[in-house]
Design a protein around this motif. Structure first.
Motif, PDB file in Angstrom:
ATOM      1  N   LEU C 316     -42.944 -49.164   2.743  1.00 59.27           N
ATOM      2  CA  LEU C 316     -42.177 -48.648   1.999  1.00 59.27           C
ATOM      3  C   LEU C 316     -41.884 -47.153   2.807  1.00 59.27           C
ATOM      4  N   ALA C 317     -42.654 -46.954   3.908  1.00 58.30           N
ATOM      5  CA  ALA C 317     -42.472 -45.608   5.188  1.00 58.30           C
ATOM      6  C   ALA C 317     -41.870 -46.338   5.876  1.00 58.30           C
ATOM      7  N   THR C 319     -39.346 -48.389   5.616  1.00 62.56           N
ATOM      8  CA  THR C 319     -37.946 -48.615   4.844  1.00 62.56           C
ATOM      9  C   THR C 319     -37.628 -47.471   4.878  1.00 62.56           C
ATOM     10  N   GLU C 320     -38.111 -46.834   4.127  1.00 62.90           N
ATOM     11  CA  GLU C 320     -37.992 -45.356   4.283  1.00 62.90           C
ATOM     12  C   GLU C 320     -36.611 -44.879   5.220  1.00 62.90           C
ATOM     13  N   MET C 322     -36.070 -46.389   7.950  1.00 63.39           N
ATOM     14  CA  MET C 322     -34.513 -47.303   8.503  1.00 63.39           C
ATOM     15  C   MET C 322     -33.577 -47.265   7.065  1.00 63.39           C
ATOM     16  N   ASN C 323     -33.812 -46.699   6.500  1.00 61.78           N
ATOM     17  CA  ASN C 323     -32.318 -45.882   5.500  1.00 61.78           C
ATOM     18  C   ASN C 323     -32.461 -44.625   5.562  1.00 61.78           C
ATOM     19  N   ARG C 326     -30.469 -45.382   8.645  1.00 56.78           N
ATOM     20  CA  ARG C 326     -28.757 -45.533   8.372  1.00 56.78           C
ATOM     21  C   ARG C 326     -28.048 -44.770   8.019  1.00 56.78           C
ATOM     22  N   PHE C 336     -35.254 -55.006   7.914  1.00 52.45           N
ATOM     23  CA  PHE C 336     -36.321 -55.070   7.799  1.00 52.45           C
ATOM     24  C   PHE C 336     -36.946 -56.577   7.650  1.00 52.45           C
ATOM     25  N   LEU C 337     -37.856 -57.253   8.058  1.00 50.35           N
ATOM     26  CA  LEU C 337     -38.315 -58.340   7.426  1.00 50.35           C
ATOM     27  C   LEU C 337     -39.384 -58.300   7.804  1.00 50.35           C
TER      28      LEU C 337
ATOM     29  N   LEU D 316     -33.006 -53.515   1.796  1.00 50.92           N
ATOM     30  CA  LEU D 316     -33.373 -51.481   2.425  1.00 50.92           C
ATOM     31  C   LEU D 316     -32.540 -51.192   1.123  1.00 50.92           C
ATOM     32  N   ASN D 323     -38.729 -46.199  -2.685  1.00 49.94           N
ATOM     33  CA  ASN D 323     -39.064 -44.767  -2.394  1.00 49.94           C
ATOM     34  C   ASN D 323     -38.942 -43.114  -2.486  1.00 49.94           C
ATOM     35  N   GLN D 338     -41.308 -59.484   0.477  1.00 47.93           N
ATOM     36  CA  GLN D 338     -40.721 -60.437   0.417  1.00 47.93           C
ATOM     37  C   GLN D 338     -40.980 -61.246   0.333  1.00 47.93           C
TER      38      GLN D 338
END
Lengths: 375, 375, 375, 375
Positions: C316-317, C319-320, C322-323, C326, C336-337, D316, D323, D338
């Protein structure tokens, strides 16, 4: 639920196109399904399809499964009566659906009442031609080929119809992988020379030449089960014989007395635990004689004796018999193939091979035929 | 890089504890590694370990692999010379490391100079006792047991040392899975009766009773390769014979003329493509005779003829011979086991079984012995 | 062994055709191999091939592997010195052999002496053009991408060169499955924001823009390791970032004091066991900043943050971050994979993912790119 | 077939011991089976067991499967009517049989008549206590959790009841592997914010708090489907939410006009193909709100948002919402996981995950919970 007013009932003899799986007499109506793996296949349009049945049994209720477009869809017990079963509803009416209705239960020597008759179909569509597969294979065997243990929990030990199948069966898996049609001819507990309990009446060769020598009773007789099977009606490219497992068991079991004659049968072991040579030769002679019967009726078929899913004990005896047969007859179109012994991990119900064991055996057979036929 | 000042050089005869893998004469120093799967194993403390070698060859350079704590670590070509190879450096000095140094290349009948001698080790630690495994298995075979094709790309077709192995070998996989020590005795291209090209000199039985009848030349002779092997020094619980593949090939190949005698050898086929009975019986007699030799030297061992990784052609001939042997001798401690034929998917280099095929064969053998030994 | 009189020594700059794997400066001779997965590839005729090397190290000796026709052949430790290694002998001279000589060991921040230089080859054949793969992928990571634990027994716990690899590495498996060339850029123990032990100097982004910011020392400096890397020289279609595992570890470890500055670093946890938000945001900012660096130098590359082979803690960190990236930049060419967490069954040496875990991760990445690229 | 004279008919409220699977009101008789994975389980002695049913539907006939001793035995369509189905016959009367009768078909928002009521059993044995599993897991989802495509051929594209299941369902596979009881709450085509076609009424959260908010009609209302579900009656250790797949689809589909209000719904994409931020935030707010609902009713449950079996598009967005939720609420007992995207090899009917894809997803979830719960 609204009734589909467009359904029409058609007796089999009103239907031009359908395909019969398993040994049968051409054109019978109603159509008896004698063996596991016997069944009826249609290509049909329409939104809805029912099958009209007449079923009976005393103890061993037959089970069936259905496959839509070659994919397993349902499996259920059939109880006695005349009734119809809905095979699908509400499908796109214009597309052609391939539907198979297949018997799971072996032919039952022990239940003379047991039968499934297919009388016809009800549909709002019409029937189209079915296709022949590229190859034909006949599988002859015992409980393994009857799929015993392919359903049910490992701890289940009852000997019941529901545990047998053609839907999770090495023979059917092999045929499907090779794009082959198949006949199954098998009976749990039976052998080449004698049954698991030394009962010499329970030998497959004695029943092989009749249409369905493995079932009896007045009603089944009326269906022609004891009539000579017309071997020219379906000429297999290969015959797989998976027998010997019960013949091996007989050496471990107490003597059996044949009630009618009082004859005591027993496959003996020597004091050192090996098989008595005289008795072993009885078994081997039965193998030889059966190969001759098979060849007599199936001149061109490649015969594979495939053995081992419940132990390799008779490997050398079977091959000794096959060598004798080859030397006697000059017939070299026979082969021995070992199927993988089941392990604790892949046993199914009733100490029989489970689905994973059947998959392993099917892989060996499939690879064998792919190489032979250069598929 | 700083030199480790604490390294001590020890000749093998100064080392109390080490374990020799593969046939050998007890106590030899330096220690020759004759076969693939031959090797030396130590349990050792210390931070660093080197092995001192003397290596020679003409054409076929030997390859070796190492395993640390039973895990594959390195694999390399050995070229002629006297030198040392570092097996590990900078490890925690107090822990006990199990190190194996193993020959990958079969004994080479075609290269008299080929040898690996282990002279000793260099370490800053000390040696501790090694353990015996629960079982002992001898594997006798041809190129399959020499691991040919277990390394290399599918398109590689040269016949070279680098393609052979004991590290990706069904025999070693089987032994490891069963917690067994193993001996390998194999030669690519050889058979029971004759080699792949009909050369009757290339039969394994004629070399089996010498220590390492598969290598020669003056130097190897000086190591005792032609001396009778002391079968009492290592009594296998089981012997796996994987022979017949080259004997089958001989039927397909042109005649071979033995240079010394001018004798022309040829295993013939009949006009209909079957094997000539007279020639087949030569093969079968060789099987029978080899079984007698094996039994003579290994009274208690369970003998399994395991066959099929490159085709099932001689299944019935091998089993016919085994049956004759059993009937002649009364020896029932022999069995036939079919190993899965290789498929296009699992072939390796030089049209030989690849690693995945070896894994399948090992699984069949492992299951067989687990059931037999109730492991 | 007879010497091959036809061998010719060729310096790299005398060889027209060869392919360099891994980041490098075009045309360097001798050629340094900085990273695991760095290497040299040739297509060559002739019967024999040697590679001429200059190697050094202090503690961490480099390991290499070779592949012939894309098939793993050898793996060995390289010790300091100038010497040649035979890659093959006695092959059919006319066929074209593809030979790869590849570094197994990551670039070593902890060993300034460590290097491998390829000076040239010796052969009796000639060199032919090599081919480009269809795709290019850069993998950036920590010990997982350095292949730590892909060799060695599960009980091995030393931190040593021999346990790392590119030969059993998810990144290389992925690239091979996709027919892609690859660059690896990784360092065991390092993170995006800090190392496993809270050492904030051990962050990958700070070294990413130099040719090989992960090695140092006078000699390596002379090879240009600190010079800016020319990102235009090799434009990846995709960048896979496998970082975060050590950043997660830092939260569990004691504080680290940076010797030069006395600064105490510690990623803190809250009393309830969750991550301290302030410290987590430091990590997230590092992710954001690294994504900006990556995008700056690789305008068109699809960036995949692939995470999870040793736990999902920072999912979650990451992806947070990455968001946030973005939303800040409008860059949507990032994804994210999740890679499958290792289980006790597939752990390798030193509590790191073993070969089976790398295979699972490679399968996920391969499927991802096959779908994206419609391969 | 002889009638079993010892069969006794027992209404459910005459039976002391039975176990209800799936959301329900305690003690209902007859017992409605609302969801796929809803069912009734008994431990029973005796030779024979029948179940007494009352079934109805308009279009979507319910399907069921049975499992004997936790092994799949039968699967069939249920048509409207009051009737009994034989679950087994002729079993050893003294042994205790575990029998499950389970609904395959999801609750049907589109068929108000659809219901299965279990009225009781007929047996010659008696009922014994059933056992609780160690864990409880609730799975919330769409067609994937409804098992759509787990039966049927890959080319089948009709949207029909027979293609859905709980018997080949990742949720049930996961629960079984973890020894967990499970509830399923799912509806094909629905999402968190809107359905696959942009219909915002088709959001799962709006129905989650009622007993079975996914079915309606007068009869179902009489069963209490719209009543608030008593969340204290079954407290899950974990909740797995597998939603987002249809929300992603909505961005690709044309606008939807809600008939009652004329409101036009459409999740928009930007000209560059990315998701419109405003619309994405609607989805994210729905995720946040649903997490709050879940937490409100399930204070202690570990919530896992598990996503990906039909594409990773909203990874995402989902994690951004998670988050935000975590930061807003301080609730850290949530995780994102995932699930492996389906590939052409493991797709089933109707472009939905086939059984092999469900097995892969179940493996990821099982490993996740085994690590978390240290099973």
């Amino acid at each position: 639920m609204k009734k589909n007013e467009n359904l029409k009932s058609l007796s089999l003899n009103e239907i031009e196109y359908y395909k019969v799986h398993g040994r049968n007499i051409s054109g019978q109506c109603p159509l008896p399904l004698f063996f596991n793996g016997s069944g009826i296949e249609v290509n049909v349009t329409g939104s809805e399809l029912w099958i009209d049945l007449e079923v009976d049994c005393d103890f061993h209720e037959p089970w069936i499964y259905t496959a839509l477009n070659n994919s397993f869809m349902s499996r259920q017990m059939l109880l006695p009566g005349s009734y119809s079963i809905c095979l699908f509803r509400n499908m796109s009416p214009d597309s052609v659906k391939n539907m198979k209705f297949m018997r799971e239960l072996q032919s039952m020597t022990e239940d003379d009442d047991c039968h499934i008759l297919v009388k016809g179909f009800q549909t709002d569509g019409f029937f189209l031609p079915t296709s022949e597969k590229r190859y034909k294979i006949e599988f002859i065997g015992d409980s393994i080929t009857s799929g015993e243990g392919t359903y049910g929990a490992k701890e289940d030990t009852d000997w019941l119809a529901m545990y047998m199948s053609s839907s999770r069966n090495y023979a059917v898996m092999t045929a499907n992988a090779l794009n082959a049609d198949y006949h199954l001819f098998s009976q749990g507990g039976w052998g080449v020379y004698c049954g698991w309990d030394n009962d010499t009446r329970h030998n497959i060769p004695s029943r092989y030449e009749a249409l369905c020598g493995l079932c009896g009773g007045e009603f089944n007789e009326s269906l022609g089960v004891s009539k000579p099977y017309d071997f020219r009606s379906w000429v297999p490219d290969a015959i797989v014989v998976n027998l010997g497992t019960n013949d091996a068991s007989a050496f471990e079991q107490p003597p059996f007395t044949i009630p009618e004659t009082g004859e005591v049968c027993k496959q003996r072991k020597n004091p050192d635990g090996t098989y008595n040579r005289e008795d072993l030769l009885k078994f081997e002679q039965a193998v030889i004689d059966f190969l001759k019967i098979l060849r007599k009726h199936n001149e061109s078929s490649h015969i594979v004796w495939a053995y081992g899913m419940l132990g390799y004990d008779l490997t050398l005896a079977i091959t000794e018999a096959m060598n004798t047969y080859r030397n006697e007859t000059g017939d070299s179109n026979v082969a021995f193939l070992q199927l993988p012994d089941s392990t604790p991990d892949n046993l199914g119900a009733h100490a029989h091979p489970g689905p994973a064991s059947h998959e392993r055996a099917a892989a060996v057979l499939t690879e064998y035929f792919k190489k032979k036929w250069e598929v």
